[in-house]
Design a protein around this motif. Structure first.
Motif, short mmCIF file in Angstrom:
data_model
loop_
_atom_site.label_atom_id
_atom_site.label_comp_id
_atom_site.label_asym_id
_atom_site.label_seq_id
_atom_site.Cartn_x
_atom_site.Cartn_y
_atom_site.Cartn_z
N CYS A 20 0.85 -1.18 0.00
CA CYS A 20 0.00 0.00 0.00
C CYS A 20 0.89 1.24 0.00
CB CYS A 20 -0.94 0.02 1.21
SG CYS A 20 -2.17 1.35 1.14
N ARG B 221 -0.14 4.69 4.75
CA ARG B 221 0.01 4.08 6.07
C ARG B 221 -1.03 4.73 6.99
NH1 ARG B 221 2.10 0.89 3.54
NH2 ARG B 221 4.08 -0.20 3.83
N LYS C 236 -3.39 5.41 9.88
CA LYS C 236 -3.10 5.07 11.27
C LYS C 236 -4.08 4.08 11.86
CE LYS C 236 -0.86 9.55 11.90
NZ LYS C 236 -0.89 10.87 12.57
N CYS D 49 -5.58 1.62 10.01
CA CYS D 49 -5.72 0.49 9.09
C CYS D 49 -5.66 -0.85 9.85
CB CYS D 49 -4.62 0.54 8.04
SG CYS D 49 -4.71 -0.81 6.84
N SER E 90 -2.32 -2.31 10.33
CA SER E 90 -1.35 -1.59 11.16
C SER E 90 -1.06 -2.38 12.43
CB SER E 90 -1.91 -0.21 11.54
OG SER E 90 -2.99 -0.34 12.46
N TYR F 43 1.86 -5.39 6.16
CA TYR F 43 2.10 -5.11 4.75
C TYR F 43 3.27 -5.96 4.23
CZ TYR F 43 -0.53 -0.90 6.00
OH TYR F 43 -1.47 -0.02 6.46
N VAL G 157 3.33 6.37 2.75
CA VAL G 157 4.36 5.57 3.41
C VAL G 157 5.44 6.46 4.02
CG1 VAL G 157 6.15 3.84 3.05
CG2 VAL G 157 3.95 3.58 1.91
#
Length: 479
Positions: free
Chosen positions: A101, A104, A106, A108, A111, A120, A231
Motif C-alpha cells: 500500500c 500508512r 493510522k 488500518c 497496522s 504489509y 508511506v
C-alpha cells in the motif's frame, strides 16, 4: 426475555422472538424491569392472576411473545455444504491483488493496532493466479445457473491498494469478458481504493467497464491528513480530493448517455478526535461528493489498541463530538433539510449495531457460509472467508479448489459458540456477530469478554434514539 429501553417520553420493550416493539408503563413496566434485574423468567400464572398485568398477559397470548422458540442452531454436514454450493453458487469473488500500500493510515487493520491481522508486504497477485481463481469461481457458478438462471457475477478488487496492481485488474476484466460474458447476463466489477492513483486513464477504464468504485475520503484536509498519510508520512488530501473531482466530472459526463454505469461511492472513517460538525460543513460545500457518501464508520476497537492513548480518551474531545451528535439528531428531530453526511451518520447510529436485518429468523445468526457468501483469494492463491478476517482460517487454494471439509468445520465451530452462548439472548436475531468478532489466536472462536453486554447496550441506545425520533415525527423519512 424482552429488551427494555426508554426515550425521554416513554418506555418500550422489544421481543426478539417476534421482532415486535410495544410501549410499556406502570406496573407492567415495573414487573418487566424486576424480571430483567433478577435474570428471571416470566411466570404466566402470576400474569394471569395479577389484574395489573392483564394487559401484558393478553399481549403475550395475542402475539406469541416470549414463547416462540428461537431457531435451533444447526450442525452442517459436508454434503449439505456441497449441495448449498451447487445450488447457490458463490455470491462474490474478492481478489486481494496486493499486500502493498502507498498509504500508512493510522487506523488500518494491517497496522500494528490490530494484532491478529498480517501486516504489509510487497507481494502481488499474478495474472495467472487471478485467472485460476476466476476459473474456479466461474465453474462453480456456471453449474449453479440451472438452479438460479438469474445468477449474477460479482468480482471485487481489494488490497493493500489494488491500483498498485492495475495491470492485473485490466487482465482479469479482459479475461472475464472474453471467456464468460456470454454465460451470465449480469457481471459486476468493483474496486475499493484510497484514490491516490486515480488518474484519467485508469478512471476511464473503470467507468468503461461499469465498475462500482469506492473511494476513502475522511472529510476535509485537516481531518483526512490526520490519519491518511503516505508511506513516507506525507499528506494525501490534495491529490485524493482532486482525483475525486475528476472522477465526479467523468462520471457525470459518462452517466448522461450510459444507463449501465454504476455510481461511485465515498467511504468515511472517523474516531473520537474527528470534528463531525466541521466535516458536515465540508460536505455541505461539496454537494456532489456529499451525495456519494455510502458509509460513515467509526474506527473499530475490537481486537485493537487504537483507542489506548490520551488523545482518543480526552474527555473534552469526546464531549465535543457528542455535541455534534446531539446537533445532528436535533436537525433530524426538527425535520430540517439534511446533508447526506448527517443522514448517513444518524443512520449508522441506529442501524449499524444491527447488520443482521433479515425479517425471518436466521439460524446462522450473523455468520456467513464460508466460501459461498464470499470467497476471498490472497496474493498467493489461498482461499479465505473474507478480506477482513485474519489468514489463520484458510478454506482451500487455486490448486486444490475449495476445501469443503475445512469450510464445514469453520461454520460448525462458529455455530457451536452461538449454540452455547446465544440461545437466550434478547437480541439474537439482530446480532451482527461474525467470524471477525469471534476469531482468536490459534484459529479458535469465542465471544470476546463483555461483548454481549456491550452489544445489548448498543441496541438499547439505537432503539431509544430511533423511537425518540419517531415520537416527534411518525412519518420520519430519513431512512
Amino acid at each position: 426475555m424482552p429488551l427494555l429501553f426508554a426515550t425521554e417520553r416513554h418506555a418500550y420493550f422489544y421481543d426478539d422472538a417476534t421482532r415486535l416493539v410495544f410501549p410499556t408503563e406502570g406496573y407492567e413496566k415495573e414487573y418487566l424491569e424486576q424480571i430483567e434485574h433478577d435474570h428471571g423468567t416470566l411466570d404466566m400464572e402470576v400474569l394471569n392472576r395479577e389484574p395489573r398485568l392483564q394487559e401484558l398477559s393478553q399481549k403475550i397470548k395475542q402475539y406469541g411473545l416470549f414463547v416462540t422458540p428461537q431457531p435451533q442452531t444447526p450442525v452442517f454436514t459436508q454434503e449439505q455444504m456441497e449441495e448449498r454450493l451447487r445450488k447457490e453458487g458463490i455470491a462474490h469473488l474478492c481478489l486481494t491483488l496486493t499486500e502493498a500500500c502507498n498509504f500508512r493510515c493510522k487506523y488500518c487493520v494491517y497496522s500494528d493496532h490490530y494484532g491478529l491481522n498480517s501486516g504489509y508486504s510487497n507481494e502481488q497477485m499474478s495474472l495467472d493466479t487471478a485467472k485460476a481463481a476466476v476459473d474456479l469461481y466461474m465453474s462453480n457458478n456456471m453449474e449453479s445457473i440451472q438452479y438460479n438462471p438469474n445468477l449474477s457475477i460479482s468480482i471485487g478488487f481489494y488490497g493493500g491498494e489494488p491500483l498498485l496492481n492495475f495491470s492485473t485488474i485490466q487482465g482479469v476484466v479482459q479475461y472475464v469478458e472474453e471467456k464468460y460474458k456470454s454465460y451470465f447476463s449480469r457481471m459486476v466489477f468493483s474496486v475499493t481504493t484510497n484514490g491516490y492513483l486515480l488518474d484519467r486513464k485508469r478512471l476511464q477504464f473503470l467507468l468503461d467497464h461499469h465498475f462500482a468504485i469506492s473511494v476513502s475520503l475522511d472529510g476535509d484536509q485537516e481531518e483526512h491528513d490526520r490519519n491518511r498519510i503516505t508511506v513516507s508520512g506525507k499528506p494525501t488530501f490534495d491529490i485524493v480530493f482532486n482525483n475525486l473531482l475528476m472522477l465526479d466530472e467523468m462520471y457525470r459526463e459518462q452517466s448522461a448517455h450510459n444507463d449501465e454505469i454504476y455510481p461511485y461511492s465515498l467511504l468515511i472513517t472517523y474516531d473520537n478526535i474527528s470534528d463531525l460538525s466541521r466535516l458536515n460543513k465540508f460536505f455541505a460545500q461539496h454537494p456532489n461528493l456529499d451525495s456519494r457518501i455510502a458509509r460513515i464508520t467509526r474506527v473499530k476497537d475490537l481486537n485493537s489498541d487504537y483507542y489506548n492513548n490520551s488523545e482518543q480518551a480526552d474527555n473534552l474531545v469526546i464531549q465535543k463530538q457528542q455535541a455534534s451528535k446531539d446537533e445532528f439528531i436535533g436537525l433530524v428531530r426538527a425535520g430540517r433539510p439534511l446533508t447526506n453526511f448527517i443522514r448517513k451518520y444518524v443512520q449508522g447510529l441506529i442501524f449499524e449495531p444491527s447488520m443482521n436485518i433479515n425479517y425471518a429468523h436466521n439460524p446462522l445468526g450473523g455468520l456467513c457460509v464460508p466460501g459461498i457468501s464470499k470467497l476471498t483469494v490472497d496474493v498467493n492463491g489461498q482461499f479465505h472467508m473474507c478480506e477482513k478476517i485474519s489468514p489463520q482460517y484458510p478454506i482451500g487454494d487455486i490448486h486444490q479448489g475449495l476445501n469443503m471439509e475445512q469450510q464445514t468445520q469453520i461454520l460448525n465451530k462458529g455455530l457451536s459458540v452461538i449454540r452455547e452462548k446465544c440461545q437466550d439472548c434478547k437480541v439474537r436475531s439482530l446480532c451482527n456477530i461474525c467470524y471477525v468478532t469471534l476469531e482468536q489466536e490459534g484459529a479458535e472462536f469465542g465471544i470476546p469478554e463483555g461483548y454481549c453486554d456491550y452489544f445489548q447496550d448498543w441496541m438499547k441506545s439505537a432503539f431509544s434514539l430511533y423511537y425518540s425520533l419517531l415520537e416527534e415525527n411518525p412519518e420520519l423519512s430519513i431512512f
